[in-house]
Design a protein around this motif. Sequence first.
Motif, PDB file in Angstrom:
ATOM      1  N   THR A 154       0.840  -1.199   0.000  1.00  0.00           N
ATOM      2  CA  THR A 154       0.000   0.000   0.000  1.00  0.00           C
ATOM      3  C   THR A 154       0.873   1.246   0.000  1.00  0.00           C
ATOM      4  O   THR A 154       1.830   1.356   0.773  1.00  0.00           O
TER       5      THR A 154
ATOM      6  N   PHE B 119      -7.605   8.454   6.930  1.00  0.00           N
ATOM      7  CA  PHE B 119      -7.031   7.115   6.948  1.00  0.00           C
ATOM      8  C   PHE B 119      -6.739   6.710   8.392  1.00  0.00           C
ATOM      9  O   PHE B 119      -6.491   7.569   9.246  1.00  0.00           O
TER      10      PHE B 119
ATOM     11  N   ALA C 110      -1.313   2.680   8.173  1.00  0.00           N
ATOM     12  CA  ALA C 110      -2.048   2.200   6.999  1.00  0.00           C
ATOM     13  C   ALA C 110      -1.140   1.864   5.815  1.00  0.00           C
ATOM     14  O   ALA C 110      -1.346   0.853   5.145  1.00  0.00           O
ATOM     15  N   PHE C 111      -0.149   2.697   5.550  1.00  0.00           N
ATOM     16  CA  PHE C 111       0.604   2.598   4.305  1.00  0.00           C
ATOM     17  C   PHE C 111       2.016   2.063   4.536  1.00  0.00           C
ATOM     18  O   PHE C 111       2.683   2.411   5.506  1.00  0.00           O
ATOM     19  N   ASP C 112       2.462   1.260   3.578  1.00  0.00           N
ATOM     20  CA  ASP C 112       3.832   0.750   3.614  1.00  0.00           C
ATOM     21  C   ASP C 112       4.830   1.804   3.162  1.00  0.00           C
ATOM     22  O   ASP C 112       6.009   1.750   3.525  1.00  0.00           O
TER      23      ASP C 112
ATOM     24  N   ARG D 205       3.000   2.569   8.428  1.00  0.00           N
ATOM     25  CA  ARG D 205       3.157   1.421   9.324  1.00  0.00           C
ATOM     26  C   ARG D 205       4.573   1.409   9.898  1.00  0.00           C
ATOM     27  O   ARG D 205       5.503   1.989   9.308  1.00  0.00           O
TER      28      ARG D 205
ATOM     29  N   ASP E  20      -6.268   6.456  15.418  1.00  0.00           N
ATOM     30  CA  ASP E  20      -7.178   6.059  14.344  1.00  0.00           C
ATOM     31  C   ASP E  20      -8.330   7.040  14.154  1.00  0.00           C
ATOM     32  O   ASP E  20      -9.137   6.873  13.243  1.00  0.00           O
TER      33      ASP E  20
ATOM     34  N   LEU F 194     -11.224  -0.203   9.481  1.00  0.00           N
ATOM     35  CA  LEU F 194     -10.421   0.250   8.343  1.00  0.00           C
ATOM     36  C   LEU F 194      -8.947  -0.128   8.484  1.00  0.00           C
ATOM     37  O   LEU F 194      -8.279  -0.422   7.492  1.00  0.00           O
ATOM     38  N   GLY F 195      -8.439  -0.129   9.699  1.00  0.00           N
ATOM     39  CA  GLY F 195      -7.050  -0.543   9.898  1.00  0.00           C
ATOM     40  C   GLY F 195      -6.814  -1.972   9.446  1.00  0.00           C
ATOM     41  O   GLY F 195      -5.782  -2.287   8.839  1.00  0.00           O
TER      42      GLY F 195
ATOM     43  N   TYR G 239      -6.562  -2.205   5.631  1.00  0.00           N
ATOM     44  CA  TYR G 239      -5.217  -1.876   5.144  1.00  0.00           C
ATOM     45  C   TYR G 239      -4.234  -3.011   5.418  1.00  0.00           C
ATOM     46  O   TYR G 239      -3.339  -3.279   4.607  1.00  0.00           O
ATOM     47  N   GLU G 240      -4.391  -3.678   6.544  1.00  0.00           N
ATOM     48  CA  GLU G 240      -3.488  -4.788   6.841  1.00  0.00           C
ATOM     49  C   GLU G 240      -3.696  -5.961   5.891  1.00  0.00           C
ATOM     50  O   GLU G 240      -2.826  -6.825   5.784  1.00  0.00           O
TER      51      GLU G 240
ATOM     52  N   ILE H 131      -7.148  -0.709   0.222  1.00  0.00           N
ATOM     53  CA  ILE H 131      -7.161   0.717   0.556  1.00  0.00           C
ATOM     54  C   ILE H 131      -8.582   1.155   0.896  1.00  0.00           C
ATOM     55  O   ILE H 131      -9.557   0.477   0.564  1.00  0.00           O
TER      56      ILE H 131
END
Length: 632
Positions: free
Chosen positions: A222, A279, A283-285, A312, A397, A515-516, A519-520, A524
Amino acid sequence: MDSSSSYSRINKSTKPSFSSSMKKTHLYVLLVFLCGAFYLLGAYQQRAPYTTTTTPTEKTTITTTPCNFPNPQTTLNFQSNHSATTTETTETTTIVFPRCTANFSEYTPCEDPTRSLRYKRSRMIYRERHCPIKGEEDLKCRVPPPYGYRNPFPWPASRDVAWYANVPHRELTVEKAVQNWIRYDGDRFFFPGGGTMFPNGADAYIDDIGKLINLKDGSIRTALDTGCGVASWGAYLASRNIITLSIAPRDTHEAQVQFALERGVPAMIGVLASKRLPFPSRAFDISHCSRCLIPWAEYDGIFLNEVDRVLRPGGYWILSGPPINWKKHWRGWQRTKKDLNEEQTKIEKVAKSLCWTKLTEKDDLAIWQKPKNHLDCKSARKLATSRPFCSAQDSPDSAWYTDLKTCLSPVPEVSNKEETAGGILENWPQRLESVPPRIHKGTIEGVTSETFSKDYELWKKRVSHYKKVNNQLGTTRYRNILDMNANLGGFASVLIKDPGWVMNVVPVQASVNTLGAIYERGLIGIYHDWCEAVSTYPRTYDLIHADSLFSLYNGRCELKDIMLEMDRILRPEGAVIIRDDVDVLLKVKNIGNGLEWDSVIVDHEDGPLQREKLLFAVKKYWTAPAASDKTN
């Protein structure tokens, strides 16, 4: 039957006249007829309350035979009467929504450029969401596509070409001509894949990044692109199985995000200003900025603080453009060496206060990494107090109209320095089916590993049923897909091998914040309140899915307002799938008739005895009229 046996006893005890005998015979026949009729009606109710439908094709809408649901409270007798405000039926009223004028073709209620001028220009606050005040600016008409609008090119061709009539703006072709962003030719736009900081194309630029961090092993799935331009970075990452959510404000280049969506790239209108991005934390890599013009070092580094919140543990931040490699570019950027050197020094200081590690700076690229946990960071805080941790009451969050903070969002506790806070994510594609760490660790109330697995299997069954009704689902017909009430992302997960992407929405009114976990899974999504307009342009989505959404919002706001918003963001000939209680769907179908949707209600995948039913609809194709010579 009692009536027939009574008639037999009378016949044996008396000798009726011819006329009385005929009357009794007629009565007998009538009673038999009524009994038979009621029996057949009852059997029909149990067996086939709805009529099925043929499937839509790219250029046609769903065709239906008249379907009637026997409901003693409601009579379905819809008529077409476009000259009247409402169409009366026996017990219901269908509101016919008129078509807006052509000047509303790009209407984005919460990012209206005229309304934005009322707000502060400092920190780009005027570019944030500012929705119409209820009752003062309500638009009760249907937003028109521009004249000449056509179905977008199917993916992957859409990555490189779009119809001019769909986004009739040439400003970027002039302003960014030397940067190879976009080119206009004849009746269409072409996207060569260039960018301000990647003149050799997005592919070559991504290859350069891939030499510095691993983009091939699935550990990066992500990505967030801030100040995305026409989203070429995200468009070219798609072939590497990295899904990128691109954001940019609605500004002087008003068509940036609109171009991205027309290309079939995940994007939304968004800006770093005074509120958190919608978000969850971690969430994002990876997060990316290529000359996005965000003042990262200003305001005590508040914008980098927000990037840290959504990254993350172990995630990367990539910066190219000012001030990186300023010794080479300072003349072209028309800034002094001193100014650029000071800016970079400030960014380095902010990154250090976030406990980030600078991995590399090579040519035009600089990459920082967020720590896997905050053990060392907390130890350092005993010696320095420049950036304190946020309080326990400030949920990382919480991200719907939540103010940006300069405090550092803490990550979950760990027992040793080698442990990844929040849990290790599987590499893609194993990540999709693995139990998300937030569920495995029990941090999402009421959701267990078992319920997660059952939900995944349930959506396999549901989507299989969907595809039997609409055989275009799963093809290139639907590229941009919206799930308005995503829960655990089950709908999106089953579509993962299809040529589309899904924006998963977790309503802020949902009982559980999932939502978390979405993302995992490597998907998205955003938080949103469907009593307001979503931050996107008209005609964003090819298909919209809503599971129990209208039951959730029943009594919170007007269902017709939610459906007007759905109509605004749905493309002409786009499809809708709504699942809900039958009584709710009857109301929804009624409103859909007023939107000129061609719709039909069909049975639940488990059969006709379920109260939950499915509504399939297709939006009618129509456009604004051609502009007059005077207007031109």
